[in-house]
Design a protein around this motif. Structure first.
Motif, PDB file in Angstrom:
ATOM      1  N   MET A 118       0.837  -1.195   0.000  1.00 30.38           N
ATOM      2  CA  MET A 118       0.000   0.000   0.000  1.00 30.38           C
ATOM      3  C   MET A 118       0.878   1.253   0.000  1.00 30.38           C
ATOM      4  N   ASN A 119       0.586   2.188  -0.917  1.00 32.97           N
ATOM      5  CA  ASN A 119       1.342   3.436  -0.897  1.00 32.97           C
ATOM      6  C   ASN A 119       0.851   4.320   0.256  1.00 32.97           C
ATOM      7  N   LEU A 120       1.593   5.400   0.524  1.00 30.49           N
ATOM      8  CA  LEU A 120       1.317   6.234   1.678  1.00 30.49           C
ATOM      9  C   LEU A 120      -0.065   6.874   1.599  1.00 30.49           C
ATOM     10  N   ALA A 121      -0.475   7.303   0.408  1.00 37.56           N
ATOM     11  CA  ALA A 121      -1.773   7.959   0.276  1.00 37.56           C
ATOM     12  C   ALA A 121      -2.909   7.028   0.696  1.00 37.56           C
ATOM     13  N   ARG A 122      -2.860   5.782   0.241  1.00 35.26           N
ATOM     14  CA  ARG A 122      -3.922   4.836   0.594  1.00 35.26           C
ATOM     15  C   ARG A 122      -3.896   4.515   2.080  1.00 35.26           C
ATOM     16  N   ARG A 123      -2.704   4.384   2.636  1.00 32.85           N
ATOM     17  CA  ARG A 123      -2.607   4.086   4.057  1.00 32.85           C
ATOM     18  C   ARG A 123      -3.090   5.267   4.899  1.00 32.85           C
ATOM     19  N   ALA A 124      -2.788   6.489   4.462  1.00 31.53           N
ATOM     20  CA  ALA A 124      -3.236   7.672   5.193  1.00 31.53           C
ATOM     21  C   ALA A 124      -4.761   7.791   5.160  1.00 31.53           C
ATOM     22  N   VAL A 125      -5.358   7.495   4.013  1.00 30.08           N
ATOM     23  CA  VAL A 125      -6.825   7.530   3.926  1.00 30.08           C
ATOM     24  C   VAL A 125      -7.431   6.483   4.860  1.00 30.08           C
ATOM     25  N   ALA A 126      -6.848   5.279   4.854  1.00 28.60           N
ATOM     26  CA  ALA A 126      -7.340   4.227   5.754  1.00 28.60           C
ATOM     27  C   ALA A 126      -7.199   4.654   7.216  1.00 28.60           C
ATOM     28  N   GLU A 127      -6.092   5.288   7.537  1.00 32.76           N
ATOM     29  CA  GLU A 127      -5.871   5.753   8.906  1.00 32.76           C
ATOM     30  C   GLU A 127      -6.892   6.827   9.287  1.00 32.76           C
ATOM     31  N   GLY A 128      -7.178   7.732   8.345  1.00 27.30           N
ATOM     32  CA  GLY A 128      -8.162   8.778   8.611  1.00 27.30           C
ATOM     33  C   GLY A 128      -9.567   8.232   8.759  1.00 27.30           C
ATOM     34  N   VAL A 129      -9.944   7.319   7.882  1.00 31.89           N
ATOM     35  CA  VAL A 129     -11.285   6.729   7.953  1.00 31.89           C
ATOM     36  C   VAL A 129     -11.445   5.916   9.236  1.00 31.89           C
ATOM     37  N   GLY A 130     -10.429   5.147   9.579  1.00 29.76           N
ATOM     38  CA  GLY A 130     -10.492   4.361  10.801  1.00 29.76           C
ATOM     39  C   GLY A 130     -10.611   5.228  12.038  1.00 29.76           C
ATOM     40  N   THR A 131      -9.841   6.324  12.082  1.00 23.75           N
ATOM     41  CA  THR A 131      -9.927   7.238  13.223  1.00 23.75           C
ATOM     42  C   THR A 131     -11.290   7.910  13.271  1.00 23.75           C
ATOM     43  N   ALA A 132     -11.842   8.255  12.116  1.00 18.80           N
ATOM     44  CA  ALA A 132     -13.177   8.852  12.067  1.00 18.80           C
ATOM     45  C   ALA A 132     -14.223   7.889  12.619  1.00 18.80           C
ATOM     46  N   MET A 133     -14.127   6.628  12.234  1.00 18.11           N
ATOM     47  CA  MET A 133     -15.071   5.637  12.737  1.00 18.11           C
ATOM     48  C   MET A 133     -14.920   5.458  14.248  1.00 18.11           C
ATOM     49  N   LEU A 134     -13.691   5.492  14.733  1.00 17.23           N
ATOM     50  CA  LEU A 134     -13.469   5.369  16.173  1.00 17.23           C
ATOM     51  C   LEU A 134     -14.142   6.510  16.926  1.00 17.23           C
ATOM     52  N   LEU A 135     -13.994   7.734  16.439  1.00 21.06           N
ATOM     53  CA  LEU A 135     -14.622   8.867  17.111  1.00 21.06           C
ATOM     54  C   LEU A 135     -16.135   8.826  16.996  1.00 21.06           C
ATOM     55  N   ALA A 136     -16.651   8.328  15.880  1.00 23.27           N
ATOM     56  CA  ALA A 136     -18.098   8.157  15.773  1.00 23.27           C
ATOM     57  C   ALA A 136     -18.600   7.180  16.832  1.00 23.27           C
ATOM     58  N   VAL A 137     -17.810   6.128  17.074  1.00 22.64           N
ATOM     59  CA  VAL A 137     -18.165   5.163  18.121  1.00 22.64           C
ATOM     60  C   VAL A 137     -18.123   5.816  19.498  1.00 22.64           C
ATOM     61  N   VAL A 138     -17.028   6.512  19.799  1.00 24.96           N
ATOM     62  CA  VAL A 138     -16.849   7.107  21.128  1.00 24.96           C
ATOM     63  C   VAL A 138     -17.931   8.148  21.421  1.00 24.96           C
ATOM     64  N   VAL A 139     -18.120   9.082  20.501  1.00 23.66           N
ATOM     65  CA  VAL A 139     -19.078  10.162  20.735  1.00 23.66           C
ATOM     66  C   VAL A 139     -20.514   9.660  20.594  1.00 23.66           C
ATOM     67  N   GLY A 140     -20.762   8.855  19.569  1.00 18.24           N
ATOM     68  CA  GLY A 140     -22.118   8.352  19.354  1.00 18.24           C
ATOM     69  C   GLY A 140     -22.607   7.491  20.500  1.00 18.24           C
TER      70      GLY A 140
END
Length: 222
Positions: free
Chosen positions: A1-23
């Motif tokens: 995986m190139n850096l761009a794809r990994r960064a997007v995955a990292e961002g999406v995963g962190t977004a989902m984590l915060l949706a879980v925590v706050v939701g």
């Protein structure tokens, strides 16, 4: 995986984590009928379950770090390249904010909020030192000895730390900053964010140093 794809995955995963925590914080508070213990229990269990699923999902792509102090610790222990740290940290922070906003939309609240929930004092800051120290010890040990167990070990530690730390274990600078943008059960007043983040960095540094010392290979005399 190139850096761009990994960064997007990292961002999406962190977004989902915060949706879980706050939701889950919003849902728990609404259903608990004023019982804070029940709301916190719901928040903790949902976060633990979400962590297992998200680490298993995004781990093979980005490493599922979701946390700037984890990224820094992995770089310091030579498990992650320093040149990629800024990209990962930016992705984590942006993802965390987007996740908070997504949770607000799910529950019909204003997207843009500022938390009024004060979390002041040295006791809570010390709690963040302990929470971050423990989390990094779990992760660094897992990376070295039991990588397949990391999703479960991290989730178990966070669920426990929601209860044994006075701060309810933020242990993540990106999460801390994003939660200041949510005037909900999971929020933190913006004025308390710098002390929390400083404490998290102290705890992470202590974990890196201690784990490095404990696992250093002894030099043999020639």
């Amino acid at each position: 995986m190139n850096l761009a794809r990994r960064a997007v995955a990292e961002g999406v995963g962190t977004a989902m984590l915060l949706a879980v925590v706050v939701g889950s914080g919003i849902m728990g508070e609404r259903l608990a009928g004023g019982n804070t213990a029940i709301a916190l229990l719901a928040n903790a269990l949902a976060t633990g379950g979400g962590l297992i699923a998200l680490i298993l999902t995004f781990g093979p792509i980005s490493g599922a770090q979701f946390n700037p102090i984890v990224t820094l610790a992995l770089a310091a222990s030579k498990h992650f390249p320093w040149r990629e740290v800024p990209t990962y940290v930016v992705a984590q922070v942006v993802g965390a904010v987007l996740g908070v906003w997504a949770a607000h939309l799910m529950f019909g609240g204003p997207v843009f909020q500022l938390s009024e929930k004060a979390r002041p004092g040295l006791a809570l800051a010390w709690s963040e030192v302990i929470a971050s120290f423990g989390l990094l010890m779990v992760i660094l040990s897992g990376v070295r000895h039991r990588a397949e167990a990391i999703p479960y070990a991290v989730a178990a530690y966070i669920v426990g730390a929601y209860w044994f730390t006075a701060s309810t274990s933020f242990a993540n600078p990106a999460v801390t900053m994003a939660r200041s943008l949510s005037n909900t059960f999971a929020g933190i007043h913006l004025a308390d964010v710098p002390l929390f983040i400083a404490a998290q960095l102290v705890g992470a540094t202590a974990a890196i140093m201690l784990f490095g010392w404990m696992t250093a290979t002894p030099r043999r005399n020639l």
